[in-house]
Design a protein around this motif. Structure first.
Motif, mmCIF file in Angstrom:
data_model
loop_
_atom_site.group_PDB
_atom_site.id
_atom_site.type_symbol
_atom_site.label_atom_id
_atom_site.label_comp_id
_atom_site.label_asym_id
_atom_site.label_seq_id
_atom_site.Cartn_x
_atom_site.Cartn_y
_atom_site.Cartn_z
ATOM 1 N N GLU A 1 -3.808 5.169 2.974
ATOM 2 C CA GLU A 1 -2.770 5.830 2.177
ATOM 3 C C GLU A 1 -3.359 6.961 1.336
ATOM 4 O OE1 GLU A 1 0.078 5.125 2.942
ATOM 5 O OE2 GLU A 1 -0.281 3.238 3.957
ATOM 6 N N LEU A 2 -4.526 6.696 0.754
ATOM 7 C CA LEU A 2 -5.155 7.715 -0.097
ATOM 8 C C LEU A 2 -5.592 8.918 0.735
ATOM 9 C CD1 LEU A 2 -7.158 5.287 -2.399
ATOM 10 C CD2 LEU A 2 -5.081 6.550 -2.972
ATOM 11 N N LEU B 1 2.129 1.591 -3.501
ATOM 12 C CA LEU B 1 1.022 2.031 -4.364
ATOM 13 C C LEU B 1 0.795 3.531 -4.194
ATOM 14 C CD1 LEU B 1 -1.412 1.466 -6.249
ATOM 15 C CD2 LEU B 1 -2.785 1.159 -4.192
ATOM 16 N N GLN B 2 0.845 3.966 -2.940
ATOM 17 C CA GLN B 2 0.651 5.393 -2.653
ATOM 18 C C GLN B 2 1.677 6.234 -3.418
ATOM 19 O OE1 GLN B 2 2.354 6.836 0.978
ATOM 20 N NE2 GLN B 2 0.570 8.073 1.445
ATOM 21 N N SER C 1 0.826 -1.212 0.000
ATOM 22 C CA SER C 1 0.000 0.000 0.000
ATOM 23 C C SER C 1 0.859 1.261 0.000
ATOM 24 C CB SER C 1 -0.958 -0.002 1.190
ATOM 25 O OG SER C 1 -0.244 0.061 2.401
ATOM 26 N N ASN D 1 -5.674 -0.909 3.915
ATOM 27 C CA ASN D 1 -4.402 -0.196 3.761
ATOM 28 C C ASN D 1 -4.500 0.888 2.693
ATOM 29 O OD1 ASN D 1 -2.085 -1.379 5.459
ATOM 30 N ND2 ASN D 1 -3.253 -3.151 4.801
ATOM 31 N N TRP D 2 -5.168 0.582 1.598
ATOM 32 C CA TRP D 2 -5.279 1.570 0.521
ATOM 33 C C TRP D 2 -6.017 2.826 0.992
ATOM 34 C CZ3 TRP D 2 -6.791 -1.514 -4.564
ATOM 35 C CH2 TRP D 2 -5.717 -2.338 -4.916
ATOM 36 N N GLN D 3 -7.114 2.631 1.716
ATOM 37 C CA GLN D 3 -7.896 3.814 2.100
ATOM 38 C C GLN D 3 -7.062 4.764 2.966
ATOM 39 O OE1 GLN D 3 -9.043 4.571 5.286
ATOM 40 N NE2 GLN D 3 -8.647 2.674 6.373
ATOM 41 N N THR E 1 -6.228 -5.677 1.939
ATOM 42 C CA THR E 1 -5.777 -4.759 0.890
ATOM 43 C C THR E 1 -6.430 -3.386 1.022
ATOM 44 O OG1 THR E 1 -5.368 -6.571 -0.644
ATOM 45 C CG2 THR E 1 -5.733 -4.410 -1.608
ATOM 46 N N LEU E 2 -7.747 -3.369 1.081
ATOM 47 C CA LEU E 2 -8.469 -2.083 1.028
ATOM 48 C C LEU E 2 -8.287 -1.256 2.287
ATOM 49 C CD1 LEU E 2 -11.713 -3.238 -0.813
ATOM 50 C CD2 LEU E 2 -9.737 -2.051 -1.762
ATOM 51 N N TRP F 1 2.416 -6.801 -3.455
ATOM 52 C CA TRP F 1 0.996 -7.208 -3.426
ATOM 53 C C TRP F 1 0.891 -8.709 -3.711
ATOM 54 C CZ3 TRP F 1 -3.502 -5.528 -7.157
ATOM 55 C CH2 TRP F 1 -4.722 -5.636 -6.480
#
Lengths: 131, 224
Positions: B188-189, B69-70, B66, B184-186, B181-182, B143
């Motif tokens: 970072e965004l 990805l960020q 993540s 961590n993504w949220q 996964t999600l 990932w």
């Protein structure tokens, strides 16, 4: 380039060691699962209880000593190993007539649950298992 | 030595903090793992056994992917996306990949420009996208590592609950994979969006990530 070759070699050694280690662990788990059924089939309750996990022994021996109680659990007769899965500290051995779950202990694999039948989307229902 | 440390302090300090925190995570994770072991009637595992386990691997990789990805998204999207007043944005009249002259490549390269910026052709094309490319590859690699370690950790839990293990393909569609996964993504965004917007109105004197304290709120593409 030499460094890359060294890294590739190190990775291959690690990968092969990892695979052979998983293979060894699968074989050991299968051996313990089949040994349980063989012991029960031979009427050797003490040998069967010796390879049960402590929590499972406790549960089996609730009303009578484990060596007698395990023989009354209606475990299926010895069968052939169909599939073995090992993940970390746990293993599952699918036999022709049974599914056995095992846990990793300092002396090797011990049976946590046996005499298990699958339930749709729920944990297996086992005649022998810990609390 | 002193000069080397001063000239490389950001990389050294963050690298050291990374190691300290990773070791801390390993000890905390070991305690949680052994609590679960006891809960299922199994003995504790050693530190070494834990740090080589799928459980630790999945926990580490899910955070790595993540983060990369960020940075990948941030690097790629800020080529075209702008934010008025933010030091994280380029000037408002410079969206896109810019001209060769602005980017100092090919015949516009300086004497001290990197060789691959000067040579032109495929080398310059690759070098011009190398930061995003490497960040993107590390993201995909970590990932993938998360999915491989994750399915093993998930299956270990499945077996401890007397349930069947799943295949890697089934795991990619499982709630556990997307939950890891999600979540961590949220975060970072959110961190990127807040940094880009808060830095319009707030200042940190002396920081490369802030505008100078006296810079106006609508000054874009200015760093302190």
């Amino acid at each position: 380039m030499i460094r890359l070759r060294c890294l590739t070699a190190a990775f291959l050694v690690w990968a092969v060691a990892g695979c052979s280690s998983v293979g060894d662990r699968e074989a050991a788990a299968s051996e313990v699962a089949t040994r349980l059924h063989a012991a029960v089939d031979a009427g050797d309750g003490a040998a069967a209880c010796a390879i049960l996990a402590p929590g499972t022994v406790e549960s089996v021996a609730e009303d009578e000593p484990c060596p007698e109680a395990i023989l009354d659990k209606d475990l299926p007769r010895p069968g052939t190993v169909v599939e073995t899965s090992v993940y970390g500290q746990w293993a599952q051995v699918k036999l022709s007539d049974d599914t056995v779950f095992l846990g990793a202990f300092p002396g090797g694999w011990r049976v946590v649950a046996a005499g298990c039948t699958p339930q749709a989307s729920r944990p297996y229902d086992c005649t022998v298992q810990g609390e | 030595m002193k000069r080397f440390v001063r000239d490389n302090a950001i990389g050294l300090v963050f690298g050291l903090l990374f190691l300290i925190v990773l070791i801390g995570q390993a000890f905390a994770g070991l305690a949680v793992f052994n609590e679960m072991q006891r809960g299922t009637g199994l003995p504790d595992v050693s530190f070494w056994r834990y740090v080589t386990s799928a459980s630790f691997g999945a926990d580490v990789a899910e955070n790595w992917q993540s983060e990369y990805l960020q940075f990948f998204l941030f690097i790629m999207l800020t080529v075209w996306l702008l934010q008025k007043g933010s030091p994280e944005s380029k000037a408002l009249d410079k969206p896109g990949r810019e001209t060769d002259e602005e980017q100092k490549i090919g015949r516009f390269a300086d004497d001290d420009s990197p060789k691959w910026a000067r040579t032109g052709g495929w080398r310059t094309r690759i070098f011009s996208s190398s930061l995003g490319l490497v960040m993107g590859l590390i993201f995909l690699g970590s990932w993938f590592a998360q999915s491989v370690a994750g399915v093993a950790a998930f299956n270990e839990e499945q077996l401890s609950e007397l349930q069947d293990p799943v295949s890697w393909g089934q795991y990619l569609l499982a709630a556990d994979f997307w939950d890891r996964t999600l979540q961590n993504w949220q975060s970072e965004l959110l961190a990127v969006a807040s940094m880009a917007i808060l830095a319009i109105y707030l200042r940190q004197r002396g920081s490369s990530q802030s505008k100078p304290v006296g810079a106006p709120h609508d000054a874009t593409g200015v760093e302190g």
